[in-house]
Write an enzyme that holds these catalytic residues in place. Structure first.
Site, PDB file in Angstrom:
ATOM      1  N   GLN A   1      53.082   0.448  33.673  1.00 54.87           N
ATOM      2  CA  GLN A   1      53.307   0.825  32.280  1.00 54.87           C
ATOM      3  C   GLN A   1      54.787   0.835  31.904  1.00 54.87           C
ATOM      4  O   GLN A   1      55.130   1.156  30.770  1.00 54.87           O
ATOM      5  CB  GLN A   1      52.649   2.171  31.969  1.00 54.87           C
ATOM      6  CG  GLN A   1      53.320   3.366  32.584  1.00 54.87           C
ATOM      7  CD  GLN A   1      52.517   4.622  32.339  1.00 54.87           C
ATOM      8  OE1 GLN A   1      51.428   4.785  32.874  1.00 54.87           O
ATOM      9  NE2 GLN A   1      53.028   5.523  31.515  1.00 54.87           N
TER      10      GLN A   1
ATOM     11  N   LEU B   1      56.734  18.080  36.621  1.00 52.80           N
ATOM     12  CA  LEU B   1      55.879  18.907  35.766  1.00 52.80           C
ATOM     13  C   LEU B   1      56.667  19.961  34.988  1.00 52.80           C
ATOM     14  O   LEU B   1      57.611  20.550  35.493  1.00 52.80           O
ATOM     15  CB  LEU B   1      54.819  19.584  36.628  1.00 52.80           C
ATOM     16  CG  LEU B   1      53.930  18.618  37.443  1.00 52.80           C
ATOM     17  CD1 LEU B   1      52.938  19.395  38.298  1.00 52.80           C
ATOM     18  CD2 LEU B   1      53.205  17.639  36.541  1.00 52.80           C
TER      19      LEU B   1
ATOM     20  N   SER C   1      59.388  15.057  30.615  1.00 58.18           N
ATOM     21  CA  SER C   1      60.049  14.848  31.910  1.00 58.18           C
ATOM     22  C   SER C   1      61.373  14.113  31.706  1.00 58.18           C
ATOM     23  O   SER C   1      62.326  14.305  32.452  1.00 58.18           O
ATOM     24  CB  SER C   1      59.155  14.031  32.845  1.00 58.18           C
ATOM     25  OG  SER C   1      57.891  14.641  32.931  1.00 58.18           O
TER      26      SER C   1
ATOM     27  N   HIS D   1      52.737  19.943  30.736  1.00 56.61           N
ATOM     28  CA  HIS D   1      51.699  19.626  31.731  1.00 56.61           C
ATOM     29  C   HIS D   1      50.899  20.890  32.072  1.00 56.61           C
ATOM     30  O   HIS D   1      49.680  20.845  32.200  1.00 56.61           O
ATOM     31  CB  HIS D   1      52.327  19.107  33.031  1.00 56.61           C
ATOM     32  CG  HIS D   1      53.117  17.845  32.882  1.00 56.61           C
ATOM     33  ND1 HIS D   1      54.480  17.797  33.068  1.00 56.61           N
ATOM     34  CD2 HIS D   1      52.750  16.576  32.579  1.00 56.61           C
ATOM     35  CE1 HIS D   1      54.913  16.562  32.898  1.00 56.61           C
ATOM     36  NE2 HIS D   1      53.897  15.798  32.595  1.00 56.61           N
TER      37      HIS D   1
ATOM     38  N   ASP E   1      52.171  12.437  23.235  1.00 62.56           N
ATOM     39  CA  ASP E   1      52.062  10.976  23.334  1.00 62.56           C
ATOM     40  C   ASP E   1      50.845  10.557  22.506  1.00 62.56           C
ATOM     41  O   ASP E   1      49.801  10.188  23.041  1.00 62.56           O
ATOM     42  CB  ASP E   1      51.910  10.573  24.804  1.00 62.56           C
ATOM     43  CG  ASP E   1      53.089  11.065  25.622  1.00 62.56           C
ATOM     44  OD1 ASP E   1      54.131  10.429  25.597  1.00 62.56           O
ATOM     45  OD2 ASP E   1      52.967  12.149  26.250  1.00 62.56           O
TER      46      ASP E   1
HETATM   47  P1  AMP Z   1      53.468  12.297  31.636  1.00 61.93           P
HETATM   48  O1  AMP Z   1      53.641  12.979  32.952  1.00 61.93           O
HETATM   49  O2  AMP Z   1      54.687  12.271  30.798  1.00 61.93           O
HETATM   50  O3  AMP Z   1      52.778  10.957  31.761  1.00 61.93           O
HETATM   51  O4  AMP Z   1      52.442  13.208  30.830  1.00 61.93           O
HETATM   52  C1  AMP Z   1      51.194  13.576  31.349  1.00 61.93           C
HETATM   53  C2  AMP Z   1      50.389  14.234  30.260  1.00 61.93           C
HETATM   54  O5  AMP Z   1      51.092  15.385  29.788  1.00 61.93           O
HETATM   55  C3  AMP Z   1      50.172  13.314  29.038  1.00 61.93           C
HETATM   56  O6  AMP Z   1      48.855  13.485  28.566  1.00 61.93           O
HETATM   57  C4  AMP Z   1      51.184  13.833  28.058  1.00 61.93           C
HETATM   58  O7  AMP Z   1      50.840  13.613  26.722  1.00 61.93           O
HETATM   59  C5  AMP Z   1      51.197  15.320  28.382  1.00 61.93           C
HETATM   60  N1  AMP Z   1      52.429  15.947  27.903  1.00 61.93           N
HETATM   61  C6  AMP Z   1      53.701  15.552  28.146  1.00 61.93           C
HETATM   62  N2  AMP Z   1      54.586  16.349  27.493  1.00 61.93           N
HETATM   63  C7  AMP Z   1      53.852  17.258  26.815  1.00 61.93           C
HETATM   64  C8  AMP Z   1      54.161  18.344  25.945  1.00 61.93           C
HETATM   65  N3  AMP Z   1      55.427  18.667  25.632  1.00 61.93           N
HETATM   66  N4  AMP Z   1      53.144  19.066  25.426  1.00 61.93           N
HETATM   67  C9  AMP Z   1      51.856  18.752  25.724  1.00 61.93           C
HETATM   68  N5  AMP Z   1      51.494  17.744  26.533  1.00 61.93           N
HETATM   69  C10 AMP Z   1      52.470  16.999  27.074  1.00 61.93           C
END
Ligand code: AMP
Length: 270
Positions: free
Chosen positions: A57, A29, A181, A33, A146
């Site tokens: 995925q 995180l 991440s 997040h 994303d």
């Molecule tokens: P992930 O853990 O990468 O699957 O991301 C989980 C959620 O966090 C997804 O909805 C991503 O689009 C969002 N997210 C990841 N990076 C960012 C960021 N820099 N700003 C805003 N939301 C993010």
């Protein structure tokens, strides 16, 4: 903060909960997040964060294996944020039932990441379908970082469930690099190149106005950036942000990029 490890834990904990906000994540995180979690806490009575690195995925096994994992630190962050529920399901508890109908993307959706990562969004939609079905949240918070994922998941989930998808702005570092991440997989000089590329694209997008031959210009830009930052750009495209169709109009457009820095694949949009 209640930690839920399987569907029985989940059903019991959520039995009497109304107005639930759900933040799906793959862990490690960061402030991106955290912004989603804070938005959920503002809008919902209770917030549930899931951490599940969804094997379906990943179109590349190595990518799945090297995806960063930081469960202990994640739980500390979530506790500090006073999140109500954390769901840490096993692969089995998510995928124990076979799908009746296989998930297929429409031809028009096989663009951007869908074109290059075969099966990726089918895996994302599958897990989001399963998670929404068991959690039954009122709102699901997802990041514009994303963008295509947000677009496809929103179309699928809002057609099938009452849950609404709430889109959240991309959080960037001071130097404008989007938090991800996967940044944890970059060495220092690679991080600097990613930051410089981001600056370059932000000012490039600002300078774009009426362009006649956008494809040609983007091709030139792609080659220039590849050389300048020693990266391998998969796509650099201007698309309409409402329907994701290719466009040469700046209004309602976003510039989408996916690139490899060494072996790490990063995406962004401006
Ligand atoms: P992930 O853990 O990468 O699957 O991301 C989980 C959620 O966090 C997804 O909805 C991503 O689009 C969002 N997210 C990841 N990076 C960012 C960021 N820099 N700003 C805003 N939301 C993010």
């Amino acid at each position: 903060m209640k930690i839920l490890l399987n569907n029985d834990d989940l059903n019991e904990a959520l039995n009497t909960v109304s107005n639930l906000g759900f933040v799906p994540t793959m862990g490690s995180l960061h402030k991106g997040h955290i912004s989603l979690i804070k938005k959920s806490k503002k809008k919902s009575k209770k917030t549930l964060v899931s951490i599940f690195i969804n094997p379906k995925q990943f179109n590349n096994k190595k990518d799945f294996q090297k995806y960063p994992r930081n469960k202990k630190k994640d739980l500390q962050i979530l506790k500090k944020l006073n999140v109500d529920f954390v769901y840490l399901p096993s692969k089995k508890s998510i995928y124990h039932l076979k799908r009746k109908k296989k998930i297929k993307l429409n031809k028009k959706d096989k663009i951007l990441c869908a074109k290059f990562r075969k099966g990726h969004f089918e895996g994302v939609i599958d897990v989001m379908d399963r998670l929404t079905n068991i959690i039954k949240p009122n709102n699901i918070f997802m990041g514009e970082k994303d963008f295509q994922q947000l677009f496809l998941v929103k179309n699928f989930i809002e057609k099938k469930y009452k849950s609404k998808i709430i889109s959240c702005k991309t959080i960037r570092k001071n130097n404008k690099l989007a938090l991800s991440s996967r940044n944890l997989l970059l060495k220092k000089d690679e991080l600097i190149r990613a930051e410089k590329l981001t600056h370059n694209l932000i000012s490039f997008k600002k300078k774009l106005n009426k362009i006649k031959d956008i494809t040609k210009l983007l091709n030139i830009k792609k080659n220039e950036l590849n050389k300048l930052y020693n990266i391998d750009i998969e796509y650099l495209e201007l698309r309409n942000m409402i329907n994701l169709k290719k466009t040469n109009k700046i209004k309602y457009s976003k510039l989408f990029i996916a690139y490899y820095l060494n072996k790490v694949r990063l995406i962004d949009n401006f």
